[in-house]
Design a protein around this motif. Sequence first.
Motif: not given
Length: 360
Positions: A170-189
Amino acid sequence: MAGIRDPFARPDGSRAGTPEEFYENRAYLKELMQRYVYGYMPALPRKSEVSEVYREDILGGAAVNEYRRISFDGLSMKVRIAYPRGAKKLPAIMRLDYLCGREYAPSVENEMLKAGRYVFVTVSRRDLCEDEPSSREGLPYAAEGLGAVGIWGLGACVCLDHISGMEAVDASKVALTGHSRDGKAAIFAAAMDERFAAVIPNGSGCGGAGSFFVRGPGSESLEIIVKNLGAWFSERLLDFAGEEKLRKLPVDMIFSLALIAPRPILCTEAENDLWANPRGTFTNVTAVNRICEFLGAGKNVCGMVVRPGNHDQTDADWRALVEFTDRVFYGKAPETDMNRKYFDVTAGDIPWEIPKKQDG
Protein backbone atom coordinates in the motif's frame (compact mmCIF):
# COMPACT_ATOMS: atom_id res chain seq x y z
CA MET A 1 23.95 29.26 22.45
CA ALA A 2 20.51 30.28 21.21
CA GLY A 3 17.67 27.80 21.14
CA ILE A 4 16.28 26.08 18.07
CA ARG A 5 15.48 28.21 15.03
CA ASP A 6 11.94 29.33 14.22
CA PRO A 7 10.31 27.26 11.42
CA PHE A 8 7.46 29.78 11.21
CA ALA A 9 9.84 32.54 10.02
CA ARG A 10 9.24 33.69 6.45
CA PRO A 11 11.78 35.22 4.06
CA ASP A 12 10.38 38.75 4.53
CA GLY A 13 10.92 38.58 8.30
CA SER A 14 7.26 37.96 9.19
CA ARG A 15 5.93 34.70 10.63
CA ALA A 16 3.43 32.24 9.23
CA GLY A 17 0.36 32.74 11.38
CA THR A 18 -2.08 30.13 10.07
CA PRO A 19 -1.77 26.51 8.95
CA GLU A 20 -2.31 27.69 5.38
CA GLU A 21 0.57 30.16 5.64
CA PHE A 22 2.74 27.49 7.23
CA TYR A 23 2.15 25.11 4.33
CA GLU A 24 2.88 27.92 1.87
CA ASN A 25 6.17 28.57 3.67
CA ARG A 26 7.37 25.01 3.20
CA ALA A 27 9.03 25.80 -0.11
CA TYR A 28 11.20 28.33 1.75
CA LEU A 29 12.12 25.80 4.45
CA LYS A 30 13.03 23.22 1.79
CA GLU A 31 15.22 25.75 0.02
CA LEU A 32 17.03 26.64 3.25
CA MET A 33 17.63 23.03 4.26
CA GLN A 34 18.97 22.10 0.84
CA ARG A 35 21.15 25.19 0.62
CA TYR A 36 22.68 24.92 4.07
CA VAL A 37 22.46 21.26 5.12
CA TYR A 38 21.89 18.64 2.42
CA GLY A 39 22.70 20.05 -1.01
CA TYR A 40 20.07 20.28 -3.73
CA MET A 41 17.76 17.38 -4.51
CA PRO A 42 17.59 16.49 -8.22
CA ALA A 43 14.31 15.62 -9.88
CA LEU A 44 13.41 11.99 -9.33
CA PRO A 45 14.27 9.94 -12.40
CA ARG A 46 11.37 9.33 -14.75
CA LYS A 47 12.68 5.88 -15.48
CA SER A 48 14.73 3.31 -13.61
CA GLU A 49 15.86 -0.15 -14.62
CA VAL A 50 15.43 -3.29 -12.52
CA SER A 51 17.75 -6.27 -12.89
CA GLU A 52 19.30 -9.17 -11.00
CA VAL A 53 15.99 -10.29 -9.52
CA TYR A 54 16.51 -13.18 -7.09
CA ARG A 55 13.56 -14.76 -5.29
CA GLU A 56 13.35 -17.30 -2.46
CA ASP A 57 10.70 -18.66 -0.15
CA ILE A 58 11.36 -18.04 3.54
CA LEU A 59 9.73 -18.93 6.85
CA GLY A 60 8.62 -22.31 5.59
CA GLY A 61 6.90 -20.76 2.60
CA ALA A 62 4.92 -18.21 4.64
CA ALA A 63 6.82 -15.32 3.06
CA VAL A 64 8.87 -14.40 0.04
CA ASN A 65 12.28 -12.72 -0.06
CA GLU A 66 13.35 -10.85 -3.21
CA TYR A 67 16.56 -9.09 -4.15
CA ARG A 68 16.42 -6.54 -6.94
CA ARG A 69 18.94 -4.10 -8.39
CA ILE A 70 17.55 -0.67 -9.28
CA SER A 71 19.60 1.56 -11.61
CA PHE A 72 18.98 5.25 -12.25
CA ASP A 73 20.98 8.33 -13.29
CA GLY A 74 24.16 6.25 -13.61
CA LEU A 75 23.72 4.90 -10.06
CA SER A 76 22.74 1.43 -8.91
CA MET A 77 21.51 -0.01 -5.63
CA LYS A 78 20.51 -3.42 -4.34
CA VAL A 79 17.11 -3.69 -2.66
CA ARG A 80 15.73 -6.48 -0.52
CA ILE A 81 11.93 -6.88 -0.32
CA ALA A 82 10.33 -9.39 2.06
CA TYR A 83 6.57 -9.86 2.05
CA PRO A 84 3.97 -12.36 3.24
CA ARG A 85 2.96 -14.85 0.55
CA GLY A 86 -0.10 -13.59 -1.28
CA ALA A 87 0.17 -10.14 0.34
CA LYS A 88 -1.99 -7.38 -1.09
CA LYS A 89 -1.79 -3.70 -0.19
CA LEU A 90 0.03 -4.01 3.13
CA PRO A 91 1.86 -1.23 4.96
CA ALA A 92 5.61 -1.32 4.36
CA ILE A 93 8.58 -0.53 6.57
CA MET A 94 11.57 0.62 4.55
CA ARG A 95 15.01 0.92 6.05
CA LEU A 96 18.21 2.48 4.79
CA ASP A 97 21.05 0.12 5.55
CA TYR A 98 23.46 -1.89 3.45
CA LEU A 99 23.11 -5.41 2.11
CA CYS A 100 26.15 -7.55 2.66
CA GLY A 101 25.81 -11.31 2.73
CA ARG A 102 23.35 -12.45 5.38
CA GLU A 103 22.29 -9.05 6.61
CA TYR A 104 20.77 -8.41 10.01
CA ALA A 105 16.99 -8.65 10.23
CA PRO A 106 15.22 -7.94 13.53
CA SER A 107 13.24 -10.78 15.08
CA VAL A 108 10.05 -8.73 14.89
CA GLU A 109 10.37 -8.78 11.10
CA ASN A 110 9.79 -12.52 10.90
CA GLU A 111 6.93 -12.23 13.38
CA MET A 112 5.22 -9.58 11.28
CA LEU A 113 5.79 -11.49 8.04
CA LYS A 114 4.25 -14.63 9.54
CA ALA A 115 1.32 -12.57 10.81
CA GLY A 116 0.81 -11.05 7.34
CA ARG A 117 1.00 -7.49 8.66
CA TYR A 118 3.92 -5.75 6.90
CA VAL A 119 6.22 -5.71 3.91
CA PHE A 120 9.88 -5.04 4.81
CA VAL A 121 12.21 -3.24 2.40
CA THR A 122 15.95 -2.66 2.77
CA VAL A 123 17.79 -0.15 0.56
CA SER A 124 21.51 -0.84 0.22
CA ARG A 125 22.45 2.82 0.37
CA ARG A 126 26.20 2.11 0.44
CA ASP A 127 25.88 1.02 -3.20
CA LEU A 128 25.08 4.64 -4.05
CA CYS A 129 27.83 6.32 -2.07
CA GLU A 130 30.52 5.11 0.27
CA ASP A 131 30.11 5.56 4.03
CA GLU A 132 32.76 8.23 4.45
CA PRO A 133 33.70 9.92 1.17
CA SER A 134 36.91 11.88 1.57
CA SER A 135 35.51 14.86 -0.34
CA ARG A 136 32.56 15.94 -2.44
CA GLU A 137 34.61 15.64 -5.61
CA GLY A 138 33.85 11.93 -5.95
CA LEU A 139 30.11 12.27 -5.34
CA PRO A 140 27.65 11.68 -8.20
CA TYR A 141 26.27 15.23 -8.35
CA ALA A 142 27.82 18.65 -8.88
CA ALA A 143 29.12 20.95 -6.14
CA GLU A 144 25.64 22.33 -5.48
CA GLY A 145 24.20 18.83 -5.48
CA LEU A 146 23.57 16.39 -2.68
CA GLY A 147 26.07 15.39 -0.06
CA ALA A 148 26.26 11.71 0.89
CA VAL A 149 23.32 11.91 3.35
CA GLY A 150 21.14 13.36 0.61
CA ILE A 151 22.25 10.74 -1.91
CA TRP A 152 21.26 7.96 0.48
CA GLY A 153 17.90 9.65 1.04
CA LEU A 154 17.40 9.98 -2.71
CA GLY A 155 17.83 6.21 -2.94
CA ALA A 156 14.91 5.76 -0.55
CA CYS A 157 12.73 8.01 -2.72
CA VAL A 158 13.62 6.07 -5.87
CA CYS A 159 12.92 2.79 -4.05
CA LEU A 160 9.53 4.16 -3.00
CA ASP A 161 8.76 4.76 -6.68
CA HIS A 162 9.61 1.14 -7.37
CA ILE A 163 7.66 -0.56 -4.57
CA SER A 164 4.63 1.67 -5.17
CA GLY A 165 3.84 -0.50 -8.18
CA MET A 166 3.90 -3.74 -6.21
CA GLU A 167 0.64 -5.52 -5.50
CA ALA A 168 1.89 -6.38 -2.01
CA VAL A 169 2.44 -2.73 -0.97
CA ASP A 170 0.00 0.00 0.00
CA ALA A 171 2.01 2.96 -1.31
CA SER A 172 0.13 5.36 0.99
CA LYS A 173 1.41 3.47 4.06
CA VAL A 174 5.20 3.36 3.83
CA ALA A 175 7.28 4.18 6.92
CA LEU A 176 10.99 4.94 6.65
CA THR A 177 13.70 4.21 9.19
CA GLY A 178 17.48 4.22 9.47
CA HIS A 179 20.16 4.15 12.13
CA SER A 180 22.71 6.95 12.73
CA ARG A 181 23.78 8.29 9.31
CA ASP A 182 20.89 6.37 7.79
CA GLY A 183 18.55 8.07 10.28
CA LYS A 184 19.79 11.41 8.97
CA ALA A 185 19.10 10.23 5.41
CA ALA A 186 15.63 8.99 6.38
CA ILE A 187 14.75 12.43 7.76
CA PHE A 188 15.98 14.09 4.57
CA ALA A 189 13.97 11.72 2.35
CA ALA A 190 10.77 12.21 4.35
CA ALA A 191 11.25 15.99 4.47
CA MET A 192 11.63 16.17 0.69
CA ASP A 193 9.11 13.48 -0.28
CA GLU A 194 5.65 13.71 1.26
CA ARG A 195 4.77 10.19 0.13
CA PHE A 196 6.49 8.70 3.18
CA ALA A 197 3.69 8.32 5.71
CA ALA A 198 5.91 8.17 8.81
CA VAL A 199 9.60 8.31 9.71
CA ILE A 200 11.45 6.62 12.58
CA PRO A 201 15.08 7.81 12.82
CA ASN A 202 17.24 5.88 15.28
CA GLY A 203 20.15 7.64 17.02
CA SER A 204 20.32 10.16 14.16
CA GLY A 205 22.03 12.91 16.18
CA CYS A 206 23.75 15.91 14.60
CA GLY A 207 22.37 16.54 11.12
CA GLY A 208 19.47 14.23 12.00
CA ALA A 209 16.77 14.77 14.63
CA GLY A 210 19.14 16.51 17.03
CA SER A 211 19.35 20.29 17.24
CA PHE A 212 22.51 22.12 16.19
CA PHE A 213 21.86 24.64 18.98
CA VAL A 214 20.44 22.67 21.91
CA ARG A 215 22.93 20.00 22.94
CA GLY A 216 23.38 17.79 25.94
CA PRO A 217 26.72 16.91 27.56
CA GLY A 218 28.97 14.74 25.40
CA SER A 219 27.02 15.29 22.19
CA GLU A 220 28.52 15.69 18.74
CA SER A 221 28.73 19.28 17.53
CA LEU A 222 28.29 20.59 14.01
CA GLU A 223 31.95 21.61 14.04
CA ILE A 224 33.10 18.05 14.72
CA ILE A 225 30.85 16.38 12.17
CA VAL A 226 31.63 18.72 9.27
CA LYS A 227 35.37 18.57 9.94
CA ASN A 228 35.32 14.77 9.92
CA LEU A 229 32.45 14.05 7.53
CA GLY A 230 31.90 17.24 5.56
CA ALA A 231 31.08 15.37 2.34
CA TRP A 232 27.89 14.13 3.97
CA PHE A 233 26.41 17.62 3.73
CA SER A 234 26.14 20.79 1.66
CA GLU A 235 29.41 22.61 1.09
CA ARG A 236 27.87 25.68 2.73
CA LEU A 237 27.47 23.88 6.06
CA LEU A 238 31.26 23.71 6.38
CA ASP A 239 31.31 27.51 6.65
CA PHE A 240 29.57 27.35 10.05
CA ALA A 241 32.07 25.22 11.97
CA GLY A 242 32.83 26.84 15.32
CA GLU A 243 30.61 28.41 17.96
CA GLU A 244 30.81 31.97 16.64
CA LYS A 245 30.10 30.94 13.05
CA LEU A 246 27.33 28.61 14.14
CA ARG A 247 25.40 31.55 15.58
CA LYS A 248 24.95 32.82 12.02
CA LEU A 249 23.50 29.57 10.67
CA PRO A 250 19.87 30.38 9.76
CA VAL A 251 18.55 26.81 9.96
CA ASP A 252 18.20 24.00 12.46
CA MET A 253 17.01 20.42 12.12
CA ILE A 254 13.57 21.36 13.44
CA PHE A 255 13.02 22.68 9.90
CA SER A 256 13.23 19.16 8.46
CA LEU A 257 10.94 17.78 11.15
CA ALA A 258 8.52 20.65 10.46
CA LEU A 259 8.54 19.68 6.77
CA ILE A 260 7.56 16.15 7.77
CA ALA A 261 4.77 17.35 10.10
CA PRO A 262 1.97 16.54 10.56
CA ARG A 263 3.10 13.08 9.49
CA PRO A 264 4.14 11.00 12.53
CA ILE A 265 7.77 10.87 13.68
CA LEU A 266 9.23 8.57 16.32
CA CYS A 267 12.82 9.06 17.47
CA THR A 268 14.37 5.98 19.07
CA GLU A 269 17.41 6.67 21.25
CA ALA A 270 19.71 4.97 23.79
CA GLU A 271 20.60 6.03 27.34
CA ASN A 272 24.36 5.81 26.80
CA ASP A 273 24.34 7.34 23.34
CA LEU A 274 25.08 10.89 24.45
CA TRP A 275 26.97 11.52 21.19
CA ALA A 276 23.61 11.40 19.34
CA ASN A 277 22.30 14.30 21.48
CA PRO A 278 19.08 12.86 22.93
CA ARG A 279 18.43 16.17 24.71
CA GLY A 280 18.48 18.14 21.47
CA THR A 281 16.36 15.48 19.82
CA PHE A 282 13.77 15.63 22.60
CA THR A 283 13.62 19.42 22.23
CA ASN A 284 12.89 19.07 18.52
CA VAL A 285 10.29 16.35 19.15
CA THR A 286 8.59 18.62 21.68
CA ALA A 287 8.53 21.43 19.12
CA VAL A 288 7.28 19.31 16.23
CA ASN A 289 4.47 17.92 18.39
CA ARG A 290 3.31 21.50 18.95
CA ILE A 291 3.49 22.10 15.20
CA CYS A 292 1.44 18.98 14.47
CA GLU A 293 -1.23 20.15 16.90
CA PHE A 294 -1.20 23.62 15.30
CA LEU A 295 -1.77 21.94 11.92
CA GLY A 296 -4.83 20.14 13.30
CA ALA A 297 -3.37 16.65 13.67
CA GLY A 298 -4.02 16.39 17.42
CA LYS A 299 -1.70 15.98 20.38
CA ASN A 300 1.32 13.67 20.67
CA VAL A 301 1.48 12.77 17.00
CA CYS A 302 5.25 12.39 17.34
CA GLY A 303 7.25 10.74 20.08
CA MET A 304 10.56 9.54 21.45
CA VAL A 305 11.61 6.41 23.31
CA VAL A 306 14.91 5.83 25.09
CA ARG A 307 16.11 2.32 25.87
CA PRO A 308 19.12 1.18 27.93
CA GLY A 309 22.30 0.62 25.96
CA ASN A 310 24.49 2.16 23.30
CA HIS A 311 24.55 3.43 19.72
CA ASP A 312 22.82 0.73 17.68
CA GLN A 313 19.42 -0.18 16.25
CA THR A 314 18.46 -3.17 18.36
CA ASP A 315 15.47 -5.47 18.55
CA ALA A 316 14.10 -3.20 21.29
CA ASP A 317 14.18 -0.25 18.88
CA TRP A 318 12.46 -2.31 16.21
CA ARG A 319 9.73 -3.39 18.59
CA ALA A 320 9.08 0.23 19.52
CA LEU A 321 9.07 1.06 15.80
CA VAL A 322 6.43 -1.59 15.06
CA GLU A 323 4.32 -0.45 18.02
CA PHE A 324 4.46 3.01 16.49
CA THR A 325 3.59 1.91 12.95
CA ASP A 326 0.81 -0.28 14.36
CA ARG A 327 -0.62 2.90 15.85
CA VAL A 328 -0.19 4.86 12.62
CA PHE A 329 -1.41 2.22 10.15
CA TYR A 330 -3.66 -0.06 12.22
CA GLY A 331 -4.94 2.27 14.95
CA LYS A 332 -3.56 0.03 17.70
CA ALA A 333 -2.61 1.80 20.94
CA PRO A 334 1.07 1.20 21.83
CA GLU A 335 2.03 -0.38 25.12
CA THR A 336 5.17 1.76 25.34
CA ASP A 337 4.86 5.35 26.56
CA MET A 338 6.11 7.27 23.54
CA ASN A 339 5.54 10.68 25.08
CA ARG A 340 7.46 10.34 28.30
CA LYS A 341 9.22 13.49 29.51
CA TYR A 342 12.94 12.70 29.29
CA PHE A 343 14.27 16.26 29.58
CA ASP A 344 13.09 19.65 30.76
CA VAL A 345 12.55 21.86 27.72
CA THR A 346 12.96 25.52 28.63
CA ALA A 347 11.72 28.67 26.95
CA GLY A 348 15.33 29.27 25.94
CA ASP A 349 15.43 25.94 24.14
CA ILE A 350 12.33 26.85 22.10
CA PRO A 351 12.47 30.67 22.08
CA TRP A 352 9.46 31.13 19.76
CA GLU A 353 5.76 30.59 20.24
CA ILE A 354 3.27 28.61 18.20
CA PRO A 355 0.92 31.15 16.56
CA LYS A 356 -2.46 31.46 18.24
CA LYS A 357 -5.31 30.06 16.19
CA GLN A 358 -7.44 32.81 14.77
CA ASP A 359 -11.16 32.87 15.46
CA GLY A 360 -13.71 32.49 12.73
